[in-house]
Design an enzyme around this catalytic site. Structure first.
Site, PDB file in Angstrom:
ATOM      1  N   PHE A 160     106.002   7.897  -1.618  1.00 14.57           N
ATOM      2  CA  PHE A 160     104.557   7.849  -1.814  1.00 14.57           C
ATOM      3  C   PHE A 160     104.224   8.382  -3.200  1.00 14.57           C
ATOM      4  O   PHE A 160     104.618   9.492  -3.550  1.00 14.57           O
ATOM      5  CB  PHE A 160     103.804   8.664  -0.753  1.00 14.57           C
ATOM      6  CG  PHE A 160     102.310   8.524  -0.900  1.00 14.57           C
ATOM      7  CD1 PHE A 160     101.653   7.427  -0.372  1.00 14.57           C
ATOM      8  CD2 PHE A 160     101.576   9.456  -1.617  1.00 14.57           C
ATOM      9  CE1 PHE A 160     100.285   7.268  -0.544  1.00 14.57           C
ATOM     10  CE2 PHE A 160     100.199   9.299  -1.795  1.00 14.57           C
ATOM     11  CZ  PHE A 160      99.560   8.203  -1.249  1.00 14.57           C
ATOM     12  N   ASP A 251     108.433  13.020  -8.889  1.00 17.00           N
ATOM     13  CA  ASP A 251     107.060  13.193  -8.424  1.00 17.00           C
ATOM     14  C   ASP A 251     107.026  14.489  -7.610  1.00 17.00           C
ATOM     15  O   ASP A 251     107.457  14.525  -6.456  1.00 17.00           O
ATOM     16  CB  ASP A 251     106.664  11.978  -7.573  1.00 17.00           C
ATOM     17  CG  ASP A 251     105.252  12.094  -7.012  1.00 17.00           C
ATOM     18  OD1 ASP A 251     104.691  13.215  -7.020  1.00 17.00           O
ATOM     19  OD2 ASP A 251     104.717  11.070  -6.551  1.00 17.00           O
ATOM     20  N   LYS A 280      98.605  18.359  -6.379  1.00 12.96           N
ATOM     21  CA  LYS A 280      98.095  19.057  -5.190  1.00 12.96           C
ATOM     22  C   LYS A 280      97.946  20.581  -5.322  1.00 12.96           C
ATOM     23  O   LYS A 280      96.843  21.081  -5.390  1.00 12.96           O
ATOM     24  CB  LYS A 280      98.962  18.704  -3.979  1.00 12.96           C
ATOM     25  CG  LYS A 280      98.770  17.260  -3.536  1.00 12.96           C
ATOM     26  CD  LYS A 280      99.399  16.975  -2.195  1.00 12.96           C
ATOM     27  CE  LYS A 280      98.945  15.656  -1.608  1.00 12.96           C
ATOM     28  NZ  LYS A 280      99.705  14.482  -2.021  1.00 12.96           N
TER      29      LYS A 280
END
Ligand SMILES: *Cc1c(COP(=O)(O)O)cnc(C)c1O
Length: 429
Positions: A160, A251, A280
């Site tokens: 993702f 990532d 995040k």
């Protein structure tokens, strides 16, 4: 506050009392859905305040928050450092644009480079944007340094990387891509943690005159089911990338900033990236993203890439305080200890309900409780049952329940979460 005060050039901060927050007397989901696009499958509660690892809904019901804004609220809710950092920075300067030097941006970049193998940072506002930046950097590097006209980026199945067109293309999950064709050219997918498949993909693409510029991977696949990377695979991959002159991009949007018990997820793997991305947990809940790279691949110059909000004083000032607190409060130690406690408890639960569960996996405070493929039960049902018992959890795919509490979580809160999960499963089985 009077209209005169609102228009005044003097700061109203010192002179006027704080305006009363508009009261949301009755909350109606139907009205909400009339006005907000229904792009999210929302749970039917509305949260209005939080403190530490707890949040309260508008009816005053308390929940233990093991979602933390999806691995985002590093210091939990209303943490004194967050309250202080946000109010200090908003009273000083919040936004000016990158037409000028921004000291907070420089200080945050310096903290990040001094605490990682990267040399340079580009700031943006989200994980998808950070990955977009990494993909643009890789493409320019390929054109300029490698002479590749149509560079290919290899990513993993079940990965993702975000919801923009480029990052949803990079995301190796058809469910996120359907309906958005044509996708971006220049991507190729391989199974995760499989070196033979990677080597084969590179040589097949090569034989096809399609040269690989970069490999983009999560150190641990978060959304794809809390699947940890294999250190042997990642170390070999680093060697392979060095041999072939391929950029290795990680990532770290979900696993960076201490979530794994190390500052960066790739430390757990023993493999250094050329480029990595954050978002995040970086700002503890204020929207900020970052793309970091080593000097040798920093080919972006003036005019190549930009973001209006990216790296503004507000988010950088707050994120810097989050970073400093991570260090000063020895949060990594807490992440390791609480992670161990949580995994041990989840594994015991998995044994107790072995007709439904196969086990638990993860690093630090990103963990997944894994459901058996041959049961009817899905992760969302466990999440709903836990919510009814006052615990917030989030699925990571249909067969994994994810636990990503704030990094400040206390031993008693981990115990409480385990008790709730036990009770929820007792009801479901
Ligand atoms: C959440 C996430 C993203 C996307 O971040 P946004 O801020 O939602 O754009 C990208 N990569 C990973 C690994 C993520 O977990």
């Amino acid at each position: 506050m009077s209209p005169e005060t609102l228009l005044s050039q003097q700061s109203p901060v010192q002179t006027s009392p704080a305006p009363a927050a508009p009261a949301v007397a009755v909350f109606q989901p139907e009205v909400f859905d009339q006005h907000v696009m229904t792009t999210y499958g929302r749970f039917p509660i509305a949260l209005e305040k939080g403190r530490g690892c707890r949040v309260w809904d508008i009816q005053g019901r308390e929940y233990l928050d093991f979602v933390a804004g999806i691995a985002t609220c590093t210091l939990g809710h209303a943490h004194p450092v967050m309250v202080d950092a946000v109010s200090q920075q908003i009273q000083k300067l919040h936004h000016v644009s990158n037409l000028y030097y921004i000291p907070e941006q420089g200080a945050l970049a310096q903290w990040l480079t001094e605490h990682s193998s990267a040399d340079r940072v580009f700031f943006c506002n989200s994980g998808a944007e950070a990955n977009e930046g990494a993909l643009k950097l890789a493409r320019k590097y390929a054109h300029q340094q490698l002479g590749i006209q149509e560079p290919v980026v290899i990513t993993a199945q079940a990965s993702f990387h975000g919801r923009t067109l480029a990052t949803v293309t990079a995301t190796g999950q058809p469910k996120y891509q359907k309906d958005f064709n044509p996708l971006m050219p220049g991507f190729h997918y391989v199974p995760y943690n499989d070196l033979a498949a990677m080597e084969e993909a590179i040589s097949t693409l090569d034989a096809d005159q399609r040269r690989v510029a970069a490999i983009l991977l999560e150190p641990l696949q978060g959304e794809g089911g809390v699947r940890p990377g294999n250190p042997i695979y990642f170390k070999r991959l680093r060697q392979l990338c060095d041999e072939k002159g391929i950029l290795l991009i990680f990532d770290e949007v979900q696993v960076g900033m201490g979530r794994t018990g190390n500052l960066w997820g790739h430390e757990t793997l023993g493999a250094e990236p050329d480029i990595f991305t954050l978002a995040k947990g970086l700002g503890g809940g204020v929207p900020i993203g970052a793309m970091l790279c080593k000097r040798h691949c920093d080919v972006l110059g003036p005019g190549d890439h930009a973001s209006t909000f990216g790296g503004n004083p507000f988010v950088c000032g707050v994120a810097l305080r989050v970073c400093q607190t991570l260090e000063q409060a020895h949060l990594l130690e807490n992440v390791r200890a609480r992670g161990q406690q949580l995994r041990t408890g989840l594994r015991a639960i998995a044994q107790k309900y072995s007709a439904l569960l196969t086990g638990a996996r993860g690093w630090g405070l990103i963990n997944g409780l894994v459901l058996r493929e041959d049961t009817e039960l899905t992760s969302i049902e466990i999440v709903k049952a836990a919510m009814a018992e006052g615990l917030l959890l989030v699925p990571a795919g249909p067969k994994v329940v994810r636990f990503v509490p704030p990094l400040i979580v206390a031993p008693s809160e981990v115990d409480q979460a385990l008790e709730v999960v036990d009770r929820a499963l007792a009801q479901l089985s």
